[in-house]
Each structure stands twice: as C-alpha cells, then as structure tokens.
Design an enzyme around this catalytic site. Structure first.
Site, PDB file in Angstrom:
ATOM      1  N   GLU A 130      43.164  90.018  60.272  1.00 21.51           N
ATOM      2  CA  GLU A 130      43.841  89.301  61.486  1.00 21.51           C
ATOM      3  C   GLU A 130      43.249  87.897  61.709  1.00 21.51           C
ATOM      4  O   GLU A 130      44.119  87.142  61.942  1.00 21.51           O
ATOM      5  CB  GLU A 130      43.800  90.254  62.517  1.00 21.51           C
ATOM      6  CG  GLU A 130      44.846  91.463  62.529  1.00 21.51           C
ATOM      7  CD  GLU A 130      44.619  92.608  63.738  1.00 21.51           C
ATOM      8  OE1 GLU A 130      45.289  92.710  64.424  1.00 21.51           O
ATOM      9  OE2 GLU A 130      43.306  92.971  63.519  1.00 21.51           O
ATOM     10  N   HIS A 171      62.103  92.555  50.328  1.00 22.71           N
ATOM     11  CA  HIS A 171      62.551  92.751  51.641  1.00 22.71           C
ATOM     12  C   HIS A 171      61.816  93.840  52.234  1.00 22.71           C
ATOM     13  O   HIS A 171      62.215  94.582  53.274  1.00 22.71           O
ATOM     14  CB  HIS A 171      64.258  93.083  51.754  1.00 22.71           C
ATOM     15  CG  HIS A 171      65.013  92.336  50.962  1.00 22.71           C
ATOM     16  ND1 HIS A 171      65.559  91.123  51.334  1.00 22.71           N
ATOM     17  CD2 HIS A 171      65.431  92.393  49.513  1.00 22.71           C
ATOM     18  CE1 HIS A 171      66.122  90.476  50.273  1.00 22.71           C
ATOM     19  NE2 HIS A 171      66.260  91.220  49.144  1.00 22.71           N
TER      20      HIS A 171
END
Ligand code: ARG
Length: 459
Positions: free
Chosen positions: A289, A155
């Site tokens: 990216e 998480h």
C-alpha cells in the site's frame, strides 16, 4: 561572507538567507562537487591556465577535504550558501590564495550542472542494479509457477485462464522497459558542462574534452547556454522513475487484492506485513500500500520539475535550484520501493490451489468451448453465439461448462461430442496457448530464461 560580497553594501536578510540557501539538500553532492573541482583544476594545470604546482596543491587540498569529510574530521557547514561555496571556502581556509584560484574559468552554473549529472549517473547505476534484481526475482518466481493456472482478468472479470508465471512475466517485461528508460536517460546525461562557465564560456584556453574525460563523461556539451540551463536529464529521469513507480503501484495493487480473503492467491511473509492495533486477526499488506501511495510522490516530483522548467528563459535561472529536492526525492523513493518490493515478492507464499479453484469458476473456458466448435467447422461468430446460450443455460441451472451433460450440449449443437470436456479443461486451455507471448508453460519458461540471459544472470 558571501562569494559575491564585493558588490554589496549589506548582509543578506537572515530569513532571506535561509530561503536562498541550498546547502541543506545539495550537500549530498559534496563528493561529486570535489571530483568536479579536481578535474577542473587538473585541466587548468595541464592547459597552462594555472601553474602546475598550484593545480597540484589545489587537487591535494580537495582530496584532503574529502578524506576529512569521510573520516568525520570535517563536517558540512550548514551556514554556507551551497555545497560549492562550502568546498571552495574550506579550500581557501586551508590554502589561502591558491584556493582562491580554483574558480578560474568556472561558475557555479556549470559547476552545479556537472555535480548533478555526476550524482545522478551514480544513482542511476544503483537504481538499475536494484531494478534488475527485481526483474530477476520475477523471472525466478515465473519459472517456479510456470504451470500454476490462475484466472486472467479483463475489467476485473474472470476472462481466460493464464498461469501465475505468465502474469509475473508481464511485470518482468515492464521492468525491462523501465531499465531501458533509465539507461537511455543516462546516455543523454553523459555530457560534461564544465567550461560553459556562467553562460558564455570563457576566454581561457580550456581543454573541455580533457575535463570530460577525467570525469568519465562521453564528451563535453556543445553549447554553453544550453549546458547551464539544461535540466532535460532531470525531466527524463523523473519521467522514467514515475513510469517505473506506476508499474510498482499496479503490482502492489494486485498484491493487495491477492492477499485479501476474497482472493487468497498469495500470503505475504510476516517480515513484509503488519498487524492491526485493534483487530487481532489482521495481516495487512502495508508495504504494498505504501508503494502504491508513494507513486503519487514520484509523479508529483516529475510534475514539479516540468512546471519549474516551463517558461524559463536562457540561460541559468535560480528557479533551477528547485530541481534537486524533486529529483532526489524521486530517486530515493524508487530506491526504497525497490528495496522492499523485491524481497516481498521473493518470500511470498503462492497458494496455487486457490488460484486454480478461482479459475475453475466463472466460465473462464468459454472461449475454448467456442474454439472447439470452430474446430468442428462452425464459423466463429456462430460458435460464439451458441456458447453464450450454453453459458446462460448453465447460470440458470447452476451448472458449469464442466458439469453440463453431453446430451444438453448436443441440444445446443450437433457438433458436440465427449471431446468437449477435454477441450475445456483448464490445463489444456493454458497449454494450448503456445502462440508467441502466450501463457503456455513452455512459453513462460522460454521467456523467463530469455530475460535472465538479457540480465546476464545464471538460471
Ligand atoms: N545552488 C545553486 C543551484 O542549485 C547553484 C548555482 C547558483 N548560481 C547562481 N548563479 N546563483 O542552482
């Protein structure tokens, strides 16, 4: 003039002609188209469908065309309808009637199917090499950083300590599976459709096994309708590529995070980073990216192919001409991404101190504290509850498990003694996780060596 001009009274409308044409993208298969034609002509000669001398002339003519293309003496005619028309037209211009015999017992439907399979088989071999190069780089880095403690997350919250080597080997496992998927796609791509002709085979006595053998296929396809209308090999390959791109995208995402000032776990080499036009302090992970962004293209290519095939009646339909741009784009995208990601990983600087410091905060060793109590005979659920209370106490008093005094530990449970500090040391937490697949440095080393051996490269 069109191949099919006999049946028609008018030329094709100009815009429609452009719309129908595929030469702008299928010309990249010209070598495979010529190879396929040489094999077909050779087999026609051997089976007695063509006279041996004519078959030999055709083969020579085709070889000359290839040589002239390679030397730049001949260039692709962009006004041809497709690559098959171009090659046959050029052969006929050179050999006259003999050239016109090449298309005996053949259709562009089995021709395009064979070209695409040959081309993609070659590309898959190249992709596999690049992918294995990346896996090897992951293993080498993992060996280098097998003992570098870093926080493991669930998480995106610090969870338990792992090592950077262990983290990298997780990606090596993904890339190994990707390689398996590529090899698997090739296995089913490896059948030769030539001789299936338009859809219904032919009355000529073709030796289809021979054509398949000449082209290096495992064998001929078994059903003519399937052979000309099957693009499963494109669906499989695009799926394998999309999965691999998703893996690269997840890695890129982590690289982007690790480069941020908030993490500072790594620094990319200048050769694989870019700056900002306005902010002088910036060093941006643009390459990572872009890889993450290009994953959208690869998934898009896969969806294009599935959507194009869905609902097509047997056998060949022109819709299938749309297969090429999508599968070529998928292959090109993965190839480019692998070529940039591998050296980017190989040259990155790993800031182990920062990783270690991040692992020392956030109660990442709380499970080990609970396990310590379990070792003293406390049931796990109880140990879990006690540790939870200790963590809450530490947070309230701005302490960590390492700095909490032993007297305070004892208030939570009689079972604590000085041994707790050793039990929760990060190195011990990592080194003790020797279970198969766990992050202990010796495991990571064995795992990296195992993968290197699978790749057939020396350590
Ligand atoms: N350019 C076509 C393609 O890529 C070749 C096959 C054409 N066949 C036909 N029957 N029109 O699919």
């Amino acid at each position: 003039m069109k191949l099919w001009a006999g049946r028609f009274h008018k030329e094709l409308d100009k815009t429609t002609d452009d719309f129908n044409s595929s030469i702008s993208f299928d010309s990249r298969m010209v070598k495979e188209d010529i190879q396929g034609s040489i094999a077909h002509a050779t087999m026609l000669g051997e089976s007695g469908v063509l006279a041996q001398e004519e078959a030999a002339k055709i083969c020579q003519g085709l070889k000359d065309i290839l040589a002239d293309l390679e030397s730049g003496k001949l260039s692709i005619d962009e006004t041809a309808e497709d690559v098959h028309t171009f090659v046959e037209g050029e052969l006929t211009a050179r050999l006259g009637d003999t050239g016109k015999r090449l298309h005996t017992a053949r259709s562009r439907n089995d021709q395009v199917a064979v070209d695409l399979r040959l081309y993609l088989k070659k590309e898959c071999a190249e992709l596999l090499k690049l992918l294995n190069g990346l896996t090897e780089t992951m293993c080498r880095k993992a060996l280098e950083y097998k003992g570098a403690v870093m926080p493991g997350y669930t998480h995106m919250q610090r969870a338990q300590p792992v090592t950077f080597g262990h983290h990298l080997m997780a990606y090596a496992e993904m890339f190994l599976r990707d390689a398996g998927r590529l090899q698997d796609a090739v296995k089913r791509m490896d059948y030769c459709p030539l001789g299936s002709c338009a859809l219904a085979g032919t009355t000529y006595p073709l030796k289809r096994e021979r054509t398949a053998e000449l082209l290096g296929f495992a064998g001929p396809t078994q059903n003519s309708l399937d052979a000309v209308s099957d693009r499963d090999f494109c669906l499989e390959l695009s799926s394998a590529i999309a999965i691999c791109m998703v893996h690269l995208s997840r890695l890129s995402e982590e690289i982007i995070l690790w480069c941020s000032w908030e993490f500072k776990f790594i620094e990319l080499d200048d050769a694989y980073s870019t700056g900002s036009s306005i902010m002088p302090q910036k060093k941006n992970p643009d390459i990572a990216e872009l890889v993450r962004g290009k994953t959208g293209r690869a998934v898009g290519d896969m969806v294009t192919l599935y959507t194009m095939m869905k609902g097509l009646p047997l056998a060949y339909d022109k819709d299938m001409q749309e297969d090429k741009e999508a599968i070529f784009d998928a292959v090109d995208t993965l190839s480019m991404c692998l070529k940039t990601v591998t050296p980017m990983i190989a040259t990155m600087k790993v800031l182990t101190k920062n990783m270690r410091a991040a692992a020392a905060k956030g109660f990442i060793n709380a499970t080990d504290c609970a396990d310590y109590l379990v070792g003293k005979g406390v049931p796990f659920r109880t140990a879990y509850k006690i540790t939870g209370e200790i963590v809450a106490y530490c947070i309230e008093h701005n302490l960590t498990l390492e700095t909490l005094p032993i007297e305070t530990y004892k208030k939570f449970s009689e079972n604590f003694d000085e041994g707790i500090y050793d039990a929760i040391s990060l190195e011990r937490c990592v080194n003790g996780r020797k279970v198969l697949g766990g992050p202990a440095p010796e495991n990571v080393e064995a795992q990296a060596k195992r993968v290197l051996a699978l790749l057939g490269v020396k350590e």
